[in-house]
Design a protein around this motif. Structure first.
Motif, mmCIF file in Angstrom:
data_model
loop_
_atom_site.group_PDB
_atom_site.id
_atom_site.type_symbol
_atom_site.label_atom_id
_atom_site.label_comp_id
_atom_site.label_asym_id
_atom_site.label_seq_id
_atom_site.Cartn_x
_atom_site.Cartn_y
_atom_site.Cartn_z
ATOM 1 N N PRO A 1 0.843 -1.193 0.000
ATOM 2 C CA PRO A 1 0.047 -0.082 -0.060
ATOM 3 C C PRO A 1 0.798 1.265 -0.287
ATOM 4 C CG PRO A 1 0.197 -1.017 2.185
ATOM 5 C CD PRO A 1 0.880 -2.010 1.276
ATOM 6 N N LYS A 2 0.361 2.208 -0.831
ATOM 7 C CA LYS A 2 0.820 3.557 -0.838
ATOM 8 C C LYS A 2 -0.043 4.583 -0.907
ATOM 9 C CE LYS A 2 4.161 6.340 -3.062
ATOM 10 N NZ LYS A 2 5.020 6.614 -4.342
ATOM 11 N N ILE A 3 0.130 5.678 -0.335
ATOM 12 C CA ILE A 3 -1.048 6.604 -0.378
ATOM 13 C C ILE A 3 -0.840 7.391 -1.877
ATOM 14 C CG2 ILE A 3 -1.622 9.260 0.381
ATOM 15 C CD1 ILE A 3 -2.152 7.179 2.551
ATOM 16 N N ASP A 4 -2.101 7.445 -2.325
ATOM 17 C CA ASP A 4 -2.398 8.003 -3.567
ATOM 18 C C ASP A 4 -2.598 9.668 -3.363
ATOM 19 O OD1 ASP A 4 -3.172 8.899 -6.309
ATOM 20 O OD2 ASP A 4 -4.707 7.660 -6.229
ATOM 21 N N GLY A 5 -1.518 10.205 -3.435
ATOM 22 C CA GLY A 5 -1.519 11.971 -3.267
ATOM 23 C C GLY A 5 -2.513 12.578 -3.970
ATOM 24 N N ASP A 6 -2.654 11.830 -5.278
ATOM 25 C CA ASP A 6 -3.583 12.637 -6.209
ATOM 26 C C ASP A 6 -4.999 12.688 -5.837
ATOM 27 O OD1 ASP A 6 -1.503 13.282 -8.043
ATOM 28 O OD2 ASP A 6 -1.826 11.634 -9.505
ATOM 29 N N TYR A 7 -5.310 11.519 -5.160
ATOM 30 C CA TYR A 7 -6.751 11.473 -4.638
ATOM 31 C C TYR A 7 -6.976 12.617 -3.902
ATOM 32 C CZ TYR A 7 -10.833 9.215 -2.626
ATOM 33 O OH TYR A 7 -11.997 9.055 -2.231
ATOM 34 N N PHE A 8 -6.053 12.873 -2.656
ATOM 35 C CA PHE A 8 -6.492 13.777 -1.787
ATOM 36 C C PHE A 8 -6.215 15.223 -2.217
ATOM 37 C CE2 PHE A 8 -5.719 9.794 0.381
ATOM 38 C CZ PHE A 8 -6.892 10.004 1.271
ATOM 39 N N GLU A 9 -5.680 15.520 -3.467
ATOM 40 C CA GLU A 9 -5.736 16.895 -3.917
ATOM 41 C C GLU A 9 -6.883 17.621 -4.363
ATOM 42 O OE1 GLU A 9 -2.750 17.690 -6.706
ATOM 43 O OE2 GLU A 9 -1.221 16.705 -5.819
ATOM 44 N N GLU A 10 -7.188 18.746 -3.851
ATOM 45 C CA GLU A 10 -8.489 19.369 -4.135
ATOM 46 C C GLU A 10 -8.399 19.975 -5.471
ATOM 47 O OE1 GLU A 10 -10.209 21.922 -1.050
ATOM 48 O OE2 GLU A 10 -8.972 20.895 0.522
ATOM 49 N N GLY A 11 -9.240 19.942 -6.373
ATOM 50 C CA GLY A 11 -9.305 20.527 -7.479
ATOM 51 C C GLY A 11 -10.444 20.492 -8.201
#
Length: 170
Positions: free
Chosen positions: A160-170
């Motif tokens: 597992p690795k955090i998906d940084g794109d998922y948590f970006e607001e935009g």
């Protein structure tokens, strides 16, 4: 160490252990098995258009050639193979004998694989070959076997690795 660094270290340790075990298993097998293994590896690496393009010719009276690989469908271009399952290092005389066998075949491409290593004189002799003579020692042999899945299987692991794109607001 980070978790990723520990995983990379563990994978490197596993790879080293498997490489060592591969050499042990090869050492316990019959010479004919090693000759077949070498051809399987070269085929897995993309040599020969089909498995039928690889021919094992090793045995007594083989003329210093253990295998032949046709690089094209018509067999116009061939690579000749010598496989030595040795404990000690392979020296210049063995390389020169192989080069002589290549000359008798009218060949200009050869691969000499061993479970051990090569002396400096052996490497220098191969470098002077009229055509191309490639030397593959035991360490490189096992790395290629692992990379191309010859004599080993690979298992996939979900890391597992955090998906940084998922948590970006935009």
């Amino acid at each position: 160490m980070s978790p990723d660094e520990r995983i990379e270290k563990a994978i490197a340790e596993l790879r080293d252990s498997v490489a060592h075990d591969l050499l042990d298993r090869i050492g316990q097998a019959a010479p004919a098995f090693f000759e077949g293994l070498v051809l399987d590896l070269l085929h897995a690496m993309g040599y020969g258009t089909s498995r039928g393009d690889l021919q094992r010719v090793g045995g007594s009276g083989d003329g210093g050639i253990d295998g032949v690989i046709s690089l094209d469908r018509l067999g116009l271009e061939k690579v000749y193979v010598q496989a030595k399952r040795w404990q000690g290092t392979v020296g210049s005389p063995q390389i020169q004998t192989f080069m002589g066998a290549l000359q008798l075949q009218g060949a200009n491409k050869g691969v000499f694989l061993t479970t051990s290593g090569f002396t400096r004189d052996a490497r220098e002799a191969a470098a002077k070959a009229r055509g191309t003579v490639v030397l593959v020692d035991g360490e490189r042999l096992t790395l290629l076997m692992i990379e191309h899945g010859v004599g080993v299987t690979h298992r996939l692991m979900k890391v597992p690795k955090i998906d940084g794109d998922y948590f970006e607001e935009g």
